[in-house]
Design an enzyme around this catalytic site. Structure first.
Site, PDB file in Angstrom:
ATOM      1  N   HIS A   1       0.839  -1.205   0.000  1.00 53.60           N
ATOM      2  CA  HIS A   1       0.000   0.000   0.000  1.00 53.60           C
ATOM      3  C   HIS A   1       0.875   1.256   0.000  1.00 53.60           C
ATOM      4  O   HIS A   1       0.639   2.194  -0.780  1.00 53.60           O
ATOM      5  CB  HIS A   1      -0.909  -0.037   1.240  1.00 53.60           C
ATOM      6  CG  HIS A   1      -1.775   1.168   1.395  1.00 53.60           C
ATOM      7  ND1 HIS A   1      -3.092   1.204   1.005  1.00 53.60           N
ATOM      8  CD2 HIS A   1      -1.516   2.402   1.922  1.00 53.60           C
ATOM      9  CE1 HIS A   1      -3.605   2.393   1.270  1.00 53.60           C
ATOM     10  NE2 HIS A   1      -2.663   3.135   1.839  1.00 53.60           N
ATOM     11  N   GLU A   2       1.870   1.282   0.863  1.00 50.75           N
ATOM     12  CA  GLU A   2       2.740   2.463   0.945  1.00 50.75           C
ATOM     13  C   GLU A   2       3.645   2.580  -0.282  1.00 50.75           C
ATOM     14  O   GLU A   2       3.916   3.698  -0.749  1.00 50.75           O
ATOM     15  CB  GLU A   2       3.578   2.395   2.219  1.00 50.75           C
ATOM     16  CG  GLU A   2       2.765   2.388   3.499  1.00 50.75           C
ATOM     17  CD  GLU A   2       1.830   3.588   3.609  1.00 50.75           C
ATOM     18  OE1 GLU A   2       2.175   4.656   3.056  1.00 50.75           O
ATOM     19  OE2 GLU A   2       0.772   3.462   4.236  1.00 50.75           O
TER      20      GLU A   2
ATOM     21  N   HIS B   1       1.702   4.270  -2.956  1.00 43.58           N
ATOM     22  CA  HIS B   1       1.668   5.725  -2.753  1.00 43.58           C
ATOM     23  C   HIS B   1       2.930   6.382  -3.320  1.00 43.58           C
ATOM     24  O   HIS B   1       2.864   7.454  -3.936  1.00 43.58           O
ATOM     25  CB  HIS B   1       1.547   6.046  -1.264  1.00 43.58           C
ATOM     26  CG  HIS B   1       0.144   6.026  -0.750  1.00 43.58           C
ATOM     27  ND1 HIS B   1      -0.895   6.672  -1.388  1.00 43.58           N
ATOM     28  CD2 HIS B   1      -0.404   5.445   0.360  1.00 43.58           C
ATOM     29  CE1 HIS B   1      -2.017   6.495  -0.702  1.00 43.58           C
ATOM     30  NE2 HIS B   1      -1.751   5.746   0.351  1.00 43.58           N
TER      31      HIS B   1
ATOM     32  N   GLU C   1      -6.583   6.602  -1.540  1.00 48.14           N
ATOM     33  CA  GLU C   1      -6.502   5.412  -0.701  1.00 48.14           C
ATOM     34  C   GLU C   1      -7.051   4.183  -1.421  1.00 48.14           C
ATOM     35  O   GLU C   1      -6.522   3.082  -1.279  1.00 48.14           O
ATOM     36  CB  GLU C   1      -7.256   5.645   0.608  1.00 48.14           C
ATOM     37  CG  GLU C   1      -6.637   6.712   1.504  1.00 48.14           C
ATOM     38  CD  GLU C   1      -5.192   6.431   1.832  1.00 48.14           C
ATOM     39  OE1 GLU C   1      -4.849   5.263   2.087  1.00 48.14           O
ATOM     40  OE2 GLU C   1      -4.393   7.377   1.822  1.00 48.14           O
TER      41      GLU C   1
END
Length: 411
Positions: free
Chosen positions: A164-165, A168, A265
């Site tokens: 997830h990070e 980003h 997100e």
């Protein structure tokens, strides 16, 4: 800009984000214009509304370069020192493979499999379950993970959070969010400065009953009563306009940050599934992080960068992240994941050890017979019971006739 797939959604999101950032930077000039209106009233309160509006616009042209330089200096300082500021607030520190081999290997494997430059790895000592990424260029990229997250999640779930990070970082969300926080900080700084200036001016002039100093009261008293009413009303109206501009600029800066954060997100969750090929791990990680991600002492700017921000305000109007339920629903619908439902709240978990202790202190269950244990896993052998004629007979099923509990009666 129409979007039909994951990558077109990412491109469309970047385009809209750049427009939003440009609008966010324009709010600085709105605040400068509001400050110019207040300054014009301070200089001379015996004017009309049209006069103040036109002269404030001329002041804006003169002050715009200065405001641009101040905002640019702010951004440059944040560009080089934002990571140090975040580490000072959160207490995060760099870790190596020897210190955290499990976490380091999971992140390294993800980066190698996708050809991504490995960011720095940081650990934050906190029981909260959360993580966030920061940085404005490849040399500054870093991922910070709390110790509570490492203790509560298994390898697949931690890998999903790291994916997830990394998404980003790969999508450029980190740079945009950091810049948005910086520019919003500039807007907040100018807004607070002008608001304090107006408050101090209003307080000092309240005793005199006018908008200017006492030296000019004699000249104003010579004017007609109608001019005084019109000029005083113009000053009051302009001050109200300035206050409204300051409040609206601050609110819009918050709304822009929400638009940048909320819309990204979902894409980061989808990118994590693309990296790990495991939507169930991402769903399970979100369920464990839900309502357990609050970082004590962290500013709102840091919480906006995290996997989940539990802070809400004004009936979810200023929540920076979509709800965990909506994110899980999106993963179930579009990624084919399976959701087992939300976990019990943190307070409920503390009651389980007490219940277990009560069960241990309770007396053992009664046995069903002399040959059977408490669980009743085996059937007792046939037991003879005296027949009416005095001869022993047995039930072919295995239970004594007329005495189902056992040959010695009920315990």
């Amino acid at each position: 800009m129409a979007a039909y797939g994951l990558y077109t959604h990412i491109a469309s999101n970047k385009f809209r984000s750049m427009l939003l950032l440009a609008g966010l930077f324009m709010l600085v000039y709105v605040l400068v214009y509001a400050g110019a209106l207040v300054a014009e009233v301070l200089i001379d309160s015996n004017r009309t509304v049209a006069f103040y509006l036109s002269h404030a616009f001329q002041d804006l042209k003169v002050a715009a370069p200065v405001a641009t330089v101040v905002a640019a200096v702010w951004i440059v300082i944040a560009y080089f020192f934002h990571q140090s500021m975040i580490d000072a607030v959160t207490g995060g520190h760099d870790v190596t493979r020897q210190e955290e081999p499990r976490l380091y290997n999971l992140l390294e494997n993800l980066c190698i499999s996708r050809g991504i430059t490995m960011p720095k790895l940081k650990i934050m000592e906190s029981p909260a379950l959360n993580a966030f990424a920061t940085g404005l260029n490849p040399r500054q990229y870093s991922i910070t993970v709390t110790t509570g997250l490492l203790d509560a999640l298994d390898d697949k779930e931690i890998e999903a959070v790291l994916g997830h990070e990394l998404t980003h970082i790969k999508n450029g969300d980190v740079q945009l969010m950091v810049v948005a926080v910086i520019i919003a900080g500039v807007v907040g700084f100018f807004g607070e400065m002008f608001f304090r200036l107006f408050t101090n001016f209003n307080w000092s002039s309240g005793s005199g009953g006018s908008w200017s100093s006492g030296s000019s009261s004699s000249s104003r008293s010579s004017s007609s009563s109608s001019d005084s009413k019109s000029s005083g009303g113009g000053a009051v109206i302009v001050i109200i306009i300035a206050i409204v501009l300051i409040v609206v600029a601050w609110l819009l800066s918050q709304v822009v940050k929400l638009a940048l954060s909320r819309s990204r997100e979902y894409l980061a969750d989808a990118g994590s599934v693309e990296l790990t090929k495991d939507p169930d791990a991402m769903i399970s990680a979100l369920r464990k992080i839900e309502n357990r991600g609050e970082l004590p002492g962290a500013t709102s700017a840091v919480m906006e960068l995290c996997v989940d921000n539990p802070r809400e305000g004004f009936a979810d109007l200023f929540a920076t992240h979509p709800s965990v339920q909506s994110r899980v629903d999106a993963l179930v619908k579009f990624a084919g994941g399976h959701d087992s439902g939300p976990l019990p709240p943190p307070g409920y978990e503390g009651e389980e050890p007490e219940a277990q202790a009560d069960q241990q202190d309770a007396p053992p269950p009664l046995r069903q017979g002399p040959w059977n244990d408490a669980g009743g896993s085996t059937n007792p052998p046939p037991v003879t019971a005296p027949s009416p004629a005095g001869t022993a007979s047995s039930n072919p099923i295995g239970n004594p006739i007329g005495n189902p509990m056992g040959p010695w009666g009920r315990h």
